[in-house]
Design an enzyme around this catalytic site. Structure first.
Site, PDB file in Angstrom:
ATOM      1  N   HIS A 251       4.765   0.570   0.039  1.00 38.46           N
ATOM      2  CA  HIS A 251       5.339  -0.443   0.844  1.00 38.46           C
ATOM      3  C   HIS A 251       4.471  -1.948   1.392  1.00 38.46           C
ATOM      4  O   HIS A 251       3.372  -1.671   1.362  1.00 38.46           O
ATOM      5  CB  HIS A 251       6.703   0.071   2.073  1.00 38.46           C
ATOM      6  CG  HIS A 251       5.497   0.595   2.045  1.00 38.46           C
ATOM      7  ND1 HIS A 251       4.586   2.051   1.815  1.00 38.46           N
ATOM      8  CD2 HIS A 251       4.488   1.064   3.663  1.00 38.46           C
ATOM      9  CE1 HIS A 251       3.834   2.292   2.857  1.00 38.46           C
ATOM     10  NE2 HIS A 251       4.093   1.520   4.415  1.00 38.46           N
TER      11      HIS A 251
ATOM     12  N   ASP B 155       1.009   5.408   1.647  1.00 38.23           N
ATOM     13  CA  ASP B 155       0.509   5.569   3.061  1.00 38.23           C
ATOM     14  C   ASP B 155      -0.298   7.235   1.811  1.00 38.23           C
ATOM     15  O   ASP B 155       0.193   8.119   1.790  1.00 38.23           O
ATOM     16  CB  ASP B 155       1.461   6.547   4.020  1.00 38.23           C
ATOM     17  CG  ASP B 155       1.698   5.167   4.744  1.00 38.23           C
ATOM     18  OD1 ASP B 155       1.510   4.125   5.060  1.00 38.23           O
ATOM     19  OD2 ASP B 155       2.752   5.555   5.151  1.00 38.23           O
TER      20      ASP B 155
ATOM     21  N   ARG C 236       7.779  -8.692  15.248  1.00 36.97           N
ATOM     22  CA  ARG C 236       8.706  -7.120  14.677  1.00 36.97           C
ATOM     23  C   ARG C 236       7.646  -6.276  15.524  1.00 36.97           C
ATOM     24  O   ARG C 236       5.969  -6.701  15.481  1.00 36.97           O
ATOM     25  CB  ARG C 236       8.554  -7.938  13.363  1.00 36.97           C
ATOM     26  CG  ARG C 236       8.299  -6.228  12.678  1.00 36.97           C
ATOM     27  CD  ARG C 236       8.766  -5.928  11.624  1.00 36.97           C
ATOM     28  NE  ARG C 236       8.652  -4.504  10.923  1.00 36.97           N
ATOM     29  CZ  ARG C 236       9.417  -3.843  10.186  1.00 36.97           C
ATOM     30  NH1 ARG C 236      10.730  -3.658  10.687  1.00 36.97           N
ATOM     31  NH2 ARG C 236       9.088  -2.556   9.645  1.00 36.97           N
TER      32      ARG C 236
ATOM     33  N   HIS D 107       0.590  -1.103  -0.086  1.00 36.84           N
ATOM     34  CA  HIS D 107       0.088   0.007   0.090  1.00 36.84           C
ATOM     35  C   HIS D 107       1.100   1.245  -0.315  1.00 36.84           C
ATOM     36  O   HIS D 107       1.986   1.089   0.141  1.00 36.84           O
ATOM     37  CB  HIS D 107      -1.326  -0.076   1.523  1.00 36.84           C
ATOM     38  CG  HIS D 107      -0.094  -0.011   2.029  1.00 36.84           C
ATOM     39  ND1 HIS D 107       0.715  -1.049   3.194  1.00 36.84           N
ATOM     40  CD2 HIS D 107       0.039   0.895   3.204  1.00 36.84           C
ATOM     41  CE1 HIS D 107       0.828  -0.190   4.222  1.00 36.84           C
ATOM     42  NE2 HIS D 107       0.684   0.944   4.622  1.00 36.84           N
TER      43      HIS D 107
HETATM   44  C1  GA4 Z   1      -2.419   2.676   5.340  1.00 35.71           C
HETATM   45  C2  GA4 Z   1      -1.650   3.939   6.765  1.00 35.71           C
HETATM   46  C3  GA4 Z   1      -2.259   3.557   7.768  1.00 35.71           C
HETATM   47  O1  GA4 Z   1      -1.957   2.577   8.957  1.00 35.71           O
HETATM   48  C4  GA4 Z   1      -3.826   3.980   8.464  1.00 35.71           C
HETATM   49  C5  GA4 Z   1      -3.981   2.592   7.629  1.00 35.71           C
HETATM   50  C6  GA4 Z   1      -5.705   2.726   7.240  1.00 35.71           C
HETATM   51  C7  GA4 Z   1      -6.135   2.075   8.285  1.00 35.71           C
HETATM   52  O2  GA4 Z   1      -5.792   0.700   8.690  1.00 35.71           O
HETATM   53  O3  GA4 Z   1      -7.556   1.948   8.948  1.00 35.71           O
HETATM   54  C8  GA4 Z   1      -6.237   2.632   5.771  1.00 35.71           C
HETATM   55  C9  GA4 Z   1      -4.793   2.009   5.474  1.00 35.71           C
HETATM   56  C10 GA4 Z   1      -3.731   2.820   6.079  1.00 35.71           C
HETATM   57  C11 GA4 Z   1      -5.320   3.019   3.682  1.00 35.71           C
HETATM   58  C12 GA4 Z   1      -6.256   3.018   3.155  1.00 35.71           C
HETATM   59  C13 GA4 Z   1      -7.253   2.617   4.443  1.00 35.71           C
HETATM   60  C14 GA4 Z   1      -7.598   3.456   5.314  1.00 35.71           C
HETATM   61  C15 GA4 Z   1      -6.998   1.614   5.561  1.00 35.71           C
HETATM   62  C16 GA4 Z   1      -7.598   0.947   4.584  1.00 35.71           C
HETATM   63  C17 GA4 Z   1      -7.988   0.871   3.700  1.00 35.71           C
HETATM   64  C18 GA4 Z   1      -4.340   4.058   9.431  1.00 35.71           C
HETATM   65  C19 GA4 Z   1      -3.545   4.829   7.446  1.00 35.71           C
HETATM   66  O4  GA4 Z   1      -4.145   5.866   7.389  1.00 35.71           O
HETATM   67  O5  GA4 Z   1      -3.825   4.171   5.840  1.00 35.71           O
END
Ligand code: GA4
Length: 333
Positions: free
Chosen positions: A263, A208, A273, A206
């Site tokens: 990543h 960020d 981890r 994914h």
């Molecule tokens: C990825 C990065 C962060 O961990 C996060 C994630 C979020 C979640 O886990 O609730 C998201 C993911 C993240 C990307 C798209 C959306 C939102 C899950 C998901 C399917 C907290 C964030 O901000 O985006």
């Protein structure tokens, strides 16, 4: 009655890791924050990789260790106690589920906001922990890491020759900044034969969403980044350094000059981890668009959107989706 089931191991996505060339491990750019010359290197790292490692930062090891120890106490508690600190949405404890749309990974996590209110009493169910101590450990750590994130963002603004040095950092400093903090625990996962090149996915690929993400992990490997040439490389762990990546919002603000890096995290068959990530985001009503001074006559690649609009669509997406396509401008439009 709601029955909580944990998906069995054969439901977890697996990657064939055997083709990764170990000679690529050393490619990750290293930025020495105590060196004034690092400004150009850091810009180059954001263009080439969207990712770099930071050494000689000022974050006290004491704050890192304190938080790590609180997190270890939390994750080693009985599942029944941890589940009381859930559900994960929007904030709290989550186990195997990532986001609201069915993504799963071999990971458990805690997610908390860093500016809005969060009731740490959610952790009162953990017998070995005091919620006030967790709050203090998170606040101390986040304050320092946010300072470092702002310093890096100001170096980037300078490197991009933007007059307003705080153009990015002011978004994190804003009291309404929508920043979040996450701790991920990847238990060792021996079910899969790592030596045959197969690893269970801890956190699937994914990008960020935010402006910048600052990650610190223990000494267990697992993080991989995707290079422009389509190859994944493993990032060797380094518990005294930080790893920083460009988020989607910074990619847009630089009109695609900086890359929001894809990543993922693979599990380790013997060691667990622990990673902690500060996600620096803008206020919800902030308009995200390429900075005019970076356009220099070129067309904007993105339609303007607010962070809230992005978030609404992001929370409808699957983890691996490209969340910026819907904000891209068509050629000639
Ligand atoms: C990825 C990065 C962060 O961990 C996060 C994630 C979020 C979640 O886990 O609730 C998201 C993911 C993240 C990307 C798209 C959306 C939102 C899950 C998901 C399917 C907290 C964030 O901000 O985006």
């Amino acid at each position: 009655m709601v029955v909580l089931t944990t998906p069995s191991i054969d439901h977890f996505p697996i990657v064939d890791n055997s083709f990764i060339d170990p000679s690529l491990f050393n490619d990750v750019p290293i930025i020495d924050l105590s060196e004034p010359d690092s400004i150009n290197l850091i810009v180059k790292a954001c263009e080439e990789f969207g990712f770099f490692k930071v050494i000689n930062h000022d974050v006290p090891m004491e704050f890192i260790s304190k938080l790590e120890s609180e997190a270890n106490k939390f994750f080693s508690s009985p599942l029944s106690e941890k589940l009381k600190a859930g559900p994960a949405e929007p904030f709290g404890y989550g186990n195997k589920q990532i986001g609201p749309n069915g993504d799963i990974g071999w990971v458990e996590h805690i997610l908390v906001p860093t500016n809005s209110e969060f009731n740490y009493q959610k952790f009162a169910s953990i017998s070995s922990l005091n919620p006030d101590n967790i709050r203090a450990a998170v606040n101390d750590y986040v304050t320092e890491v946010k300072k470092m994130a702002c310093e890096v963002l100001e170096m980037l603004a300078e490197g991009l020759k933007i007059h307003q040095r705080n153009v990015f950092s002011k978004l994190l400093m804003d009291e309404k900044s929508d920043s979040v903090f996450r701790v991920n625990h990847y238990a060792s996962c021996s079910e899969i034969d790592e030596f045959n090149g197969n690893n269970v996915i801890g956190f699937g690929e994914h990008t960020d969403p935010q402006i910048i993400s600052i990650l610190r992990s223990n000494n267990t490997s697992g993080l991989q980044i995707l290079l422009k040439n389509g190859h994944w490389i493993s990032v060797p762990p380094d518990p005294i350094s930080f790893f920083i990546n460009v988020g989607d919002s910074l990619q847009v603000m630089t009109n695609g000059r900086f890359k929001s890096v894809k990543h993922r995290v693979l599990t380790n068959s013997v060691k667990s981890r622990l990673s902690m990530i500060y996600f620096g985001g803008p206020p919800l009503n902030e308009k995200i668009a390429p900075l005019p001074s970076l356009l220099e006559g070129k067309d904007s690649l993105y339609k303007e959107f607010t962070w809230l609009e992005y978030k609404k669509s992001a929370y409808k997406s699957k983890l691996a989706d490209n969340r910026l396509v819907m904000f891209e401008k068509m050629a000639n439009s």
